[in-house]
Design a protein around this motif. Structure first.
Motif, PDB file in Angstrom:
ATOM      1  N   ILE A 192       1.227  -1.147   0.059  1.00  0.00           N
ATOM      2  CA  ILE A 192       0.385   0.151   0.535  1.00  0.00           C
ATOM      3  C   ILE A 192       1.147   0.928  -0.174  1.00  0.00           C
ATOM      4  O   ILE A 192       1.185   1.669   0.851  1.00  0.00           O
ATOM      5  N   ARG A 193       1.172   1.886  -1.136  1.00  0.00           N
ATOM      6  CA  ARG A 193       1.717   3.178  -1.407  1.00  0.00           C
ATOM      7  C   ARG A 193       1.018   3.858  -1.077  1.00  0.00           C
ATOM      8  O   ARG A 193       1.931   5.062  -0.465  1.00  0.00           O
ATOM      9  N   GLN A 194      -0.236   4.757  -0.600  1.00  0.00           N
ATOM     10  CA  GLN A 194      -1.142   5.422  -0.628  1.00  0.00           C
ATOM     11  C   GLN A 194      -0.562   6.405   0.759  1.00  0.00           C
ATOM     12  O   GLN A 194      -0.587   5.078   1.721  1.00  0.00           O
ATOM     13  N   SER A 195      -0.647   7.408   1.145  1.00  0.00           N
ATOM     14  CA  SER A 195      -0.220   8.213   2.223  1.00  0.00           C
ATOM     15  C   SER A 195      -1.412   7.239   3.027  1.00  0.00           C
ATOM     16  O   SER A 195      -2.749   7.630   2.925  1.00  0.00           O
ATOM     17  N   TYR A 196      -1.460   6.947   4.224  1.00  0.00           N
ATOM     18  CA  TYR A 196      -2.455   7.312   5.200  1.00  0.00           C
ATOM     19  C   TYR A 196      -2.805   7.407   6.577  1.00  0.00           C
ATOM     20  O   TYR A 196      -3.295   7.273   7.252  1.00  0.00           O
ATOM     21  N   LYS A 197      -1.948   8.638   6.535  1.00  0.00           N
ATOM     22  CA  LYS A 197      -1.560   9.494   7.768  1.00  0.00           C
ATOM     23  C   LYS A 197      -1.538  10.776   7.840  1.00  0.00           C
ATOM     24  O   LYS A 197      -0.362  10.920   6.598  1.00  0.00           O
ATOM     25  N   SER A 198      -1.435  11.678   8.230  1.00  0.00           N
ATOM     26  CA  SER A 198      -0.319  12.857   8.057  1.00  0.00           C
ATOM     27  C   SER A 198      -1.152  13.716  10.234  1.00  0.00           C
ATOM     28  O   SER A 198      -2.047  13.638  10.103  1.00  0.00           O
ATOM     29  N   ASP A 199      -0.447  14.333  10.202  1.00  0.00           N
ATOM     30  CA  ASP A 199      -0.491  14.923  11.609  1.00  0.00           C
ATOM     31  C   ASP A 199      -1.631  16.463  11.455  1.00  0.00           C
ATOM     32  O   ASP A 199      -0.868  17.022  12.270  1.00  0.00           O
ATOM     33  N   THR A 200      -1.067  17.032  10.256  1.00  0.00           N
ATOM     34  CA  THR A 200      -2.455  18.391   9.730  1.00  0.00           C
ATOM     35  C   THR A 200      -3.392  18.012   9.223  1.00  0.00           C
ATOM     36  O   THR A 200      -3.546  17.204   8.771  1.00  0.00           O
ATOM     37  N   ARG A 201      -4.116  17.983  10.703  1.00  0.00           N
ATOM     38  CA  ARG A 201      -5.762  18.013  10.445  1.00  0.00           C
ATOM     39  C   ARG A 201      -6.116  18.533   8.777  1.00  0.00           C
ATOM     40  O   ARG A 201      -7.736  17.331   7.945  1.00  0.00           O
ATOM     41  N   ALA A 202      -6.181  19.221   8.261  1.00  0.00           N
ATOM     42  CA  ALA A 202      -6.532  19.849   6.961  1.00  0.00           C
ATOM     43  C   ALA A 202      -6.085  18.761   5.373  1.00  0.00           C
ATOM     44  O   ALA A 202      -6.566  18.528   4.747  1.00  0.00           O
ATOM     45  N   ASP A 203      -4.814  17.732   6.419  1.00  0.00           N
ATOM     46  CA  ASP A 203      -4.911  16.616   5.566  1.00  0.00           C
ATOM     47  C   ASP A 203      -5.296  15.197   5.468  1.00  0.00           C
ATOM     48  O   ASP A 203      -5.340  13.583   5.190  1.00  0.00           O
ATOM     49  N   HIS A 204      -6.402  15.460   6.527  1.00  0.00           N
ATOM     50  CA  HIS A 204      -7.324  14.180   6.784  1.00  0.00           C
ATOM     51  C   HIS A 204      -8.143  13.569   5.976  1.00  0.00           C
ATOM     52  O   HIS A 204      -9.181  14.014   6.354  1.00  0.00           O
ATOM     53  N   THR A 205      -7.784  13.401   5.427  1.00  0.00           N
ATOM     54  CA  THR A 205      -9.127  13.248   3.082  1.00  0.00           C
ATOM     55  C   THR A 205      -9.862  11.955   3.698  1.00  0.00           C
ATOM     56  O   THR A 205      -9.230  11.128   4.426  1.00  0.00           O
ATOM     57  N   PRO A 206     -10.355  11.617   2.857  1.00  0.00           N
ATOM     58  CA  PRO A 206     -11.217  10.301   2.549  1.00  0.00           C
ATOM     59  C   PRO A 206     -10.246   9.532   2.100  1.00  0.00           C
ATOM     60  O   PRO A 206     -10.487   8.300   2.715  1.00  0.00           O
ATOM     61  N   ALA A 207      -9.245   9.550   1.397  1.00  0.00           N
ATOM     62  CA  ALA A 207      -8.666   9.155   0.743  1.00  0.00           C
ATOM     63  C   ALA A 207      -8.193   7.956   1.569  1.00  0.00           C
ATOM     64  O   ALA A 207      -7.339   6.854   1.848  1.00  0.00           O
ATOM     65  N   ARG A 208      -7.012   9.019   2.455  1.00  0.00           N
ATOM     66  CA  ARG A 208      -6.448   8.793   3.371  1.00  0.00           C
ATOM     67  C   ARG A 208      -7.421   7.891   4.433  1.00  0.00           C
ATOM     68  O   ARG A 208      -6.821   5.949   4.728  1.00  0.00           O
ATOM     69  N   ARG A 209      -8.160   8.095   4.703  1.00  0.00           N
ATOM     70  CA  ARG A 209      -9.252   6.888   5.330  1.00  0.00           C
ATOM     71  C   ARG A 209      -9.287   5.833   4.880  1.00  0.00           C
ATOM     72  O   ARG A 209      -9.407   4.923   5.070  1.00  0.00           O
ATOM     73  N   ALA A 210      -9.967   5.706   4.023  1.00  0.00           N
ATOM     74  CA  ALA A 210      -9.844   5.479   2.912  1.00  0.00           C
ATOM     75  C   ALA A 210      -8.647   3.472   3.097  1.00  0.00           C
ATOM     76  O   ALA A 210      -8.644   2.784   3.137  1.00  0.00           O
ATOM     77  N   ALA A 211      -7.494   4.074   2.856  1.00  0.00           N
ATOM     78  CA  ALA A 211      -6.094   3.643   3.050  1.00  0.00           C
ATOM     79  C   ALA A 211      -6.039   3.097   3.723  1.00  0.00           C
ATOM     80  O   ALA A 211      -5.598   1.939   4.400  1.00  0.00           O
ATOM     81  N   ARG A 212      -6.499   3.779   5.660  1.00  0.00           N
ATOM     82  CA  ARG A 212      -6.648   3.138   6.937  1.00  0.00           C
ATOM     83  C   ARG A 212      -6.656   1.805   6.540  1.00  0.00           C
ATOM     84  O   ARG A 212      -7.221   0.066   7.389  1.00  0.00           O
ATOM     85  N   ARG A 213      -8.695   1.709   6.400  1.00  0.00           N
ATOM     86  CA  ARG A 213      -9.691   0.586   5.838  1.00  0.00           C
ATOM     87  C   ARG A 213      -8.787  -0.341   5.432  1.00  0.00           C
ATOM     88  O   ARG A 213      -8.836  -1.090   5.899  1.00  0.00           O
ATOM     89  N   ARG A 214      -8.106  -0.159   4.603  1.00  0.00           N
ATOM     90  CA  ARG A 214      -7.041  -1.351   3.525  1.00  0.00           C
ATOM     91  C   ARG A 214      -6.390  -2.166   4.652  1.00  0.00           C
ATOM     92  O   ARG A 214      -6.089  -3.068   4.609  1.00  0.00           O
ATOM     93  N   ILE A 215      -5.818  -1.459   5.214  1.00  0.00           N
ATOM     94  CA  ILE A 215      -5.088  -1.573   6.138  1.00  0.00           C
ATOM     95  C   ILE A 215      -5.765  -2.654   7.656  1.00  0.00           C
ATOM     96  O   ILE A 215      -5.495  -3.515   7.412  1.00  0.00           O
ATOM     97  N   VAL A 216      -7.156  -2.039   7.506  1.00  0.00           N
ATOM     98  CA  VAL A 216      -7.522  -2.625   8.913  1.00  0.00           C
ATOM     99  C   VAL A 216      -7.967  -4.186   8.362  1.00  0.00           C
ATOM    100  O   VAL A 216      -7.588  -4.854   9.184  1.00  0.00           O
ATOM    101  N   GLU A 217      -8.234  -3.865   7.027  1.00  0.00           N
ATOM    102  CA  GLU A 217      -8.744  -5.719   6.370  1.00  0.00           C
ATOM    103  C   GLU A 217      -8.367  -5.962   6.264  1.00  0.00           C
ATOM    104  O   GLU A 217      -8.643  -7.473   6.480  1.00  0.00           O
ATOM    105  N   ALA A 218      -6.333  -5.872   5.680  1.00  0.00           N
ATOM    106  CA  ALA A 218      -5.579  -6.785   5.299  1.00  0.00           C
ATOM    107  C   ALA A 218      -5.333  -7.148   6.795  1.00  0.00           C
ATOM    108  O   ALA A 218      -5.668  -9.191   7.216  1.00  0.00           O
TER     109      ALA A 218
END
Length: 267
Positions: free
Chosen positions: A177-203
């Motif tokens: 999984i190469r997509q970014s899944y995190k950021s300490d900057t609130r403005a970067d808490h995007t749906p795409a990063r949440r989707a990447a976290r979901r991929r990780i959790v499901e795995a």
């Protein structure tokens, strides 16, 4: 077996605490029971002295590259090396590492450990983004003082085992999984990063990539997905890596691991 996964910071505070995933390993199932927030180093030191048996995966470098230690003529044995670095202030360590980098040729400014290449991790010399040298400076002395057992580095209390973990290894190299899944900057808490976290959790729930199935209740799973900085998720990944290592001979650390450098488990 009690398992801890620790997402470390060199400057813990209430806004950015050290985050601990506490879990129990039963066969190949890792049951996540709680997430703890440690806002001070005193709290972290208390964690290290909890009675065993437990195995912990800690996300910071336990040691420094042999090349760096040799060139600076620092002590090679790990306890002596850590004691030497502990005597340095943060500013002194910065100045020494900056000066050492200035002596090296372009393209090879940073020395690496043998484990850094297969793990895809930063050199423990790095002072920014992330400041892993400072994490070593704060974390390693506390491991040494606590008397925990660190395979390939320190013979301590074998009921309390500390292992070096690295979430980036599992996410990028082992799950791909190469997509970014995190950021300490609130403005970067995007749906795409949440989707990447979901991929990780499901795995992880499916037992990928290490054969350890991460289990939790719905509330904890929602927390892993919701937190944009992913400190909770990184702590859980460290716990999975520690659980895998706990089931391997010699914690999965190869005999070829260079003496005194440490090893990131599963790399």
């Amino acid at each position: 077996m009690r398992i801890y996964g620790v997402d470390f910071t060199c400057a813990p505070r209430r806004a950015k605490p050290i985050t601990v995933a506490s879990a129990v390993l039963k066969r190949k199932r890792l049951e996540l029971e709680a997430i703890e927030r440690l806002p001070s180093f005193a709290d972290f030191e208390s964690l290290l002295t909890r009675p065993g048996p437990w195995v912990g995966g800690f996300d910071f470098p336990f040691s420094l590259p042999r090349e760096l230690v040799r060139d600076l003529r620092w002590p090679a044995p790990w306890p002596e090396l850590v004691a030497h670095c502990t005597a340095l202030s943060r500013q002194q360590l910065r100045e020494i590492l900056d000066g050492y980098r200035a002596t090296r040729r372009v393209g090879s400014k940073y020395a690496h450990r043998a484990t850094d290449h297969p793990a895809g991790s930063s050199s423990p010399m790095k002072l920014v983004n992330p400041p892993v040298a400072l994490m070593f400076h704060e974390g390693a002395p506390r491991l040494l003082a606590a008397g925990v057992h660190i395979p390939a580095l320190l013979a301590g209390d074998r009921g309390r085992v500390a292992l070096e973990a690295y979430p980036g290894l599992l996410v990028r190299k082992q799950l791909g999984i190469r997509q970014s899944y995190k950021s300490d900057t609130r403005a970067d808490h995007t749906p795409a990063r949440r989707a990447a976290r979901r991929r990780i959790v499901e795995a992880l729930k499916a037992g990928q990539p290490l054969g350890v199935r991460l289990m939790s209740d719905k509330k904890l799973e929602r927390a892993l997905l919701a937190e944009g900085s992913a400190d909770l998720l990184d702590a859980a990944i460290c716990a999975v890596q520690a659980a895998w290592a706990a089931m391997q001979p010699d914690y999965g650390i190869p005999l070829s691991a260079p003496e005194g450098e440490g090893w990131i488990v599963s790399s």
